[in-house]
Enzyme design. Structure first.
Site, mmCIF file in Angstrom:
data_model
loop_
_atom_site.group_PDB
_atom_site.id
_atom_site.type_symbol
_atom_site.label_atom_id
_atom_site.label_comp_id
_atom_site.label_asym_id
_atom_site.label_seq_id
_atom_site.Cartn_x
_atom_site.Cartn_y
_atom_site.Cartn_z
ATOM 1 N N ASP A 91 -4.339 11.848 -11.268
ATOM 2 C CA ASP A 91 -5.469 11.181 -10.330
ATOM 3 C C ASP A 91 -6.189 10.373 -11.812
ATOM 4 O O ASP A 91 -6.275 10.612 -13.066
ATOM 5 C CB ASP A 91 -7.109 12.361 -9.787
ATOM 6 C CG ASP A 91 -7.711 11.441 -8.755
ATOM 7 O OD1 ASP A 91 -8.405 10.281 -9.143
ATOM 8 O OD2 ASP A 91 -7.406 11.834 -7.453
ATOM 9 N N GLY A 111 -12.230 9.545 -7.467
ATOM 10 C CA GLY A 111 -11.831 11.000 -7.764
ATOM 11 C C GLY A 111 -13.115 11.128 -8.112
ATOM 12 O O GLY A 111 -13.396 10.915 -9.103
ATOM 13 N N ALA A 166 -0.045 7.712 1.802
ATOM 14 C CA ALA A 166 -0.886 7.977 3.482
ATOM 15 C C ALA A 166 -1.581 6.440 3.770
ATOM 16 O O ALA A 166 -2.019 5.494 2.399
ATOM 17 C CB ALA A 166 -2.040 7.969 2.321
ATOM 18 N N TYR A 174 -7.791 -4.305 1.016
ATOM 19 C CA TYR A 174 -6.749 -2.660 1.485
ATOM 20 C C TYR A 174 -5.527 -2.841 1.817
ATOM 21 O O TYR A 174 -4.815 -2.194 2.344
ATOM 22 C CB TYR A 174 -8.082 -1.938 1.904
ATOM 23 C CG TYR A 174 -7.738 -0.548 1.960
ATOM 24 C CD1 TYR A 174 -7.080 0.235 1.116
ATOM 25 C CD2 TYR A 174 -7.873 -0.172 3.147
ATOM 26 C CE1 TYR A 174 -7.696 1.940 1.977
ATOM 27 C CE2 TYR A 174 -7.518 1.509 3.868
ATOM 28 C CZ TYR A 174 -7.763 2.135 2.602
ATOM 29 O OH TYR A 174 -7.330 3.700 3.210
ATOM 30 N N LYS A 183 -1.515 -1.226 2.056
ATOM 31 C CA LYS A 183 -0.958 -0.484 2.947
ATOM 32 C C LYS A 183 -0.141 -0.907 3.545
ATOM 33 O O LYS A 183 0.912 -0.482 4.071
ATOM 34 C CB LYS A 183 -2.221 -0.134 3.519
ATOM 35 C CG LYS A 183 -3.355 0.849 2.906
ATOM 36 C CD LYS A 183 -2.986 2.165 2.448
ATOM 37 C CE LYS A 183 -3.637 3.013 1.693
ATOM 38 N NZ LYS A 183 -2.862 4.461 0.749
ATOM 39 N N THR A 200 -11.316 9.921 9.053
ATOM 40 C CA THR A 200 -11.992 10.816 8.643
ATOM 41 C C THR A 200 -13.352 11.770 8.060
ATOM 42 O O THR A 200 -13.750 10.967 6.633
ATOM 43 C CB THR A 200 -10.751 11.478 7.690
ATOM 44 O OG1 THR A 200 -9.493 10.827 8.611
ATOM 45 C CG2 THR A 200 -10.353 13.598 8.019
#
Ligand code: UDP
Length: 325
Positions: free
Chosen positions: A33, A38, A116, A147, A151, A177
């Protein structure tokens, strides 16, 4: 032989839960990371373990990890609108250059890679609920473009490495989520509402609150992702909870959960905010034998307890969503 997994974005919300899961499965975990979004707090309980190691590294730069690697989970990326509006270039780089580096590493190590991806590849969808076959409706030059397009590129380059270099690849499309270790100030609706309720502020509903989302509890998501990694299916699979709710009703649920007497205030809807979102999980059910188990009421309760347990100074570190042109 004990398997070894590299997890990028390991100190993030999802990355840290994946670290826990792979440790539980008896694997060796290499966590990576750059700590832009994070937080080491999410994985500090793992540092004492002999089978856990951590690299402070930005995966947009060449990745070097000595030794064998069996699996790579590419979860490094800012993932909330407030983050990718603030750091759009890093957001683009981590899913483009970063994915390229991850795939190159996978090729050398003969590792299986899971990347992901996101429901954002569907943009503001014109098909509802969204099946994997839907190609999406994305504004490349809007505030979410950095973004969404990164992706989409991630999926394309992953398919190319699969086809050209025969590497084993998996693509998960993650829908909204929630759960413990979400950042209280990441601007997303759930931490925003719970944070506001805890501070005794009014809840900031964007637009008239008729837009919908479908919220998946993190343990369910991790189970779906783990099953996908272990499957032999290389095309994208939606993993999320199909239980859809409007943001207005969601705010009412949070007020009830927290016992708050605050009001709902309406702020302008951010540009390109998707009007509806719900995963079609037919594929996940058929291929992975997976469906979510945790009801929203239960998951929200656990998440609320987590936020309540944070030190008080965390609560005051709020950040409000900026409105982009
Ligand atoms: N939202 C809101 N109030 C907030 C934060 C978000 O009404 O304080 C809305 C936002 O406009 C969107 C939904 O909640 O329609 C989910 O937003 P979030 O940022 O959590 O994620 P998204 O699914 O849009 O990427």
């Amino acid at each position: 032989m004990q398997k070894r997994v590299l997890i990028t974005g390991a100190a993030g919300f999802l990355g840290s839960h994946l670290c826990d899961r792979f440790i539980k499965e008896g694997m060796r975990v290499v966590a990576m990371d750059n700590l832009i979004t994070g937080d080491l707090k999410n994985i500090e309980h793992l540092f004492k373990l002999e089978q856990f190691e951590f690299y402070h590294h930005d995966v947009s730069k060449f990745i070097h990890v000595p030794g064998e690697i069996d699996y790579i989970m590419h979860f490094a990326s800012p993932a909330s609108p407030i983050d990718y509006l603030k750091i759009p270039i890093q957001t683009l780089k981590v899913s483009s250059l970063g994915t390229h580096n991850v795939l190159g590493l996978a090729r050398v190590k003969k590792a299986r890679v899971l990347v992901a991806s996101t429901s954002e590849v569907y943009g503001d969808p014109h098909v509802h609920p969204q099946p994997e076959e839907y190609w999406g409706h994305v504004n490349t030059v809007g505030p979410r473009g950095c973004y969404d397009e990164a992706k989409r590129f991630m999926e394309a380059i992953t398919m190319a490495y699969h086809n050209v270099h025969n590497i084993e690849t998996r693509i998960v499309r993650i829908f909204n989520t929630y759960g413990p270790r979400m950042r209280l100030n990441d601007g997303r609706v759930l931490p925003a509402f719970i944070g506001q309720a805890l501070r005794g502020e009014d809840l900031t509903m964007f637009g008239d609150g008729s837009q919908t989302r479908s919220f998946c509890y993190v343990d369910d998501l991790v189970e779906g992702i783990y099953r996908l990694l272990m499957s032999d299916y290389h095309l994208p699979v939606n993993v999320g909870n199909p239980s859809e709710i409007s943001i207005k009703d969601f705010a009412a649920e949070i007020l009830k959960l927290t016992g708050s007497t605050q009001k709902l205030i309406s702020l302008p809807l951010p540009k390109d905010d998707p009007k509806q979102r719900q995963p079609d999980i037919t594929k996940a059910k058929a291929i992975l034998g997976w469906e979510p188990k945790v009801q929203r009421a239960e998951g929200l309760k656990i998440t609320y307890e987590y936020f309540k347990s944070l030190p008080r100074e965390e609560l005051s570190k709020t950040e409000h969503r900026q409105f982009s042109k």
